[in-house]
Design an enzyme around this catalytic site. Structure first.
Site, short mmCIF file in Angstrom:
data_model
loop_
_atom_site.label_atom_id
_atom_site.label_comp_id
_atom_site.label_asym_id
_atom_site.label_seq_id
_atom_site.Cartn_x
_atom_site.Cartn_y
_atom_site.Cartn_z
N GLY A 82 15.68 -84.07 -4.55
CA GLY A 82 17.11 -83.93 -4.49
C GLY A 82 17.54 -83.04 -3.35
O GLY A 82 17.15 -83.26 -2.20
N HIS A 83 18.32 -81.99 -3.66
CA HIS A 83 18.91 -81.15 -2.62
C HIS A 83 17.93 -80.09 -2.11
O HIS A 83 17.81 -79.85 -0.92
CB HIS A 83 20.17 -80.48 -3.17
N PHE A 84 17.23 -79.44 -3.04
CA PHE A 84 16.15 -78.52 -2.68
C PHE A 84 14.84 -79.25 -2.89
O PHE A 84 14.60 -79.80 -3.97
CB PHE A 84 16.21 -77.25 -3.54
N ASN A 101 18.30 -81.80 4.45
CA ASN A 101 19.51 -81.82 3.63
C ASN A 101 20.56 -80.85 4.17
O ASN A 101 21.17 -80.09 3.41
CB ASN A 101 19.19 -81.51 2.16
#
Length: 322
Positions: free
Chosen positions: A300-302, A163
């Site tokens: 998701g992002h983390f 990401n």
């Protein structure tokens, strides 16, 4: 005898009485875990006059992986991944200036931009004598890592891109609405929009949105990050970096050319529900790095809280023994 002295004395007597029983009943020592067999140590180095904190684990003779953290976190985001890797790799995970436990001079004392963040990581690399390493990059780790690659392409033995965006294809709505405007024109309106990225709600959102099981996400993530974000004067630091994010976008074409020229071995790990850097940004790397392996994570992002073991296996399959 004071009340506190009485309590201490009573506790000592109880411990003394229990000691023989504890010795008789003590179970056999458990087998060593990955964390105990390859413990993480914690260090500070002075780079360009600033104190830089870093975590280290594994055998220094093994291949090195640099873990480069994202916003708004620090090397603490890798605390669960490091034990997954330390049996096969030498791990170095620094905090950038202004983040984590590294020095955080005020925005009036230090020019906060991505070139300067990178120069301090490069200085740490030099102090540690690292000549060969894989770059693991998440979020801000991309701009820092790709600058390192541009400076020293032959030192970089591979990318793990988690990401970390390098293409306009990957810019999600939160970045378009809150981050890009301040780089185009910094004024009261664009600063107000950017400040939404500094709130507890946004910090928690970055960790929890898209998680397969939100209850598996450790709340220490956003509690620790937010406490550091809320330090006096830190908002000015972050706003300067938000403004300088335009320098990353301006570097995309240069980085793409270097990808095509050097073709570093690349593993892409991407949260398929990431709203910050969206899925097309992961696919875009394959235009310039056609041999890259792309692994979609249900996240998701983390992504590490739910996927540390998976990430560790993927990295070992791609880079162990190199």
């Amino acid at each position: 005898m004071t009340q506190s002295s009485k309590l201490i004395h009573a506790a000592a007597v109880a411990l003394s009485a229990a000691a023989p029983l504890a010795a008789e009943a003590a179970p056999a020592a458990p087998a060593a875990t990955a964390a105990s067999a390859h413990p993480t140590s914690y260090h500070f180095a002075t780079v360009n006059g600033r104190k830089i904190f870093y975590r280290e684990a594994g055998d220094p003779a093994a291949p090195t992986i640099l873990l480069l953290h994202g916003f708004p976190s620090s090397s603490q985001m890798y605390r669960d991944l490091i034990p997954q890797l330390a049996d096969k790799f030498h791990i170095i995970a620094p905090d950038y200036v202004g983040f984590g436990q590294s020095d955080a001079p005020s925005a009036a004392e230090f020019d906060y931009n991505f070139d300067n963040l990178t120069s301090h990581v490069a200085g740490l690399i030099d102090q540690l004598g690292l000549q060969s390493y894989v770059l693991y990059m998440q979020d801000y780790g991309g701009p820092v890592g790709f600058r390192l690659f541009a400076q020293r392409p032959t030192h970089v033995k591979g990318f793990v891109i988690q990401n970390a965006n390098a293409y306009l294809d990957g810019v999600g709505d939160p970045v378009k609405q809150a981050l890009l405007p301040i780089g185009q024109q910094r004024d009261a309106a664009s600063e107000a929009a950017a400040r939404t990225l500094l709130t507890l709600d946004t910090t928690k959102f970055q960790y929890s949105y898209g998680a397969k099981n939100p209850a598996a996400i450790n709340p220490d993530n956003w509690v620790i990050d937010q406490a550091l974000l809320d330090r006096p004067g830190n908002d000015a630091i972050q706003l300067d970096l938000f403004e300088d994010y335009r320098s990353n976008v301006a570097s995309y074409d240069k980085w793409h050319a270097l990808f095509r020229q050097y073709q570093p071995k690349t593993l892409i790990l991407w949260g398929k529900s990431n709203p910050i850097f969206i899925a097309p940004g992961a696919e875009a790397y394959k235009r310039d790095l056609p041999g890259a392996r792309l692994v979609w994570l249900d996240a998701g992002h983390f992504v590490i809280d739910e996927n540390a073991a998976t990430i560790g296996r993927e990295i070992k399959a791609s880079f162990a023994g190199r």
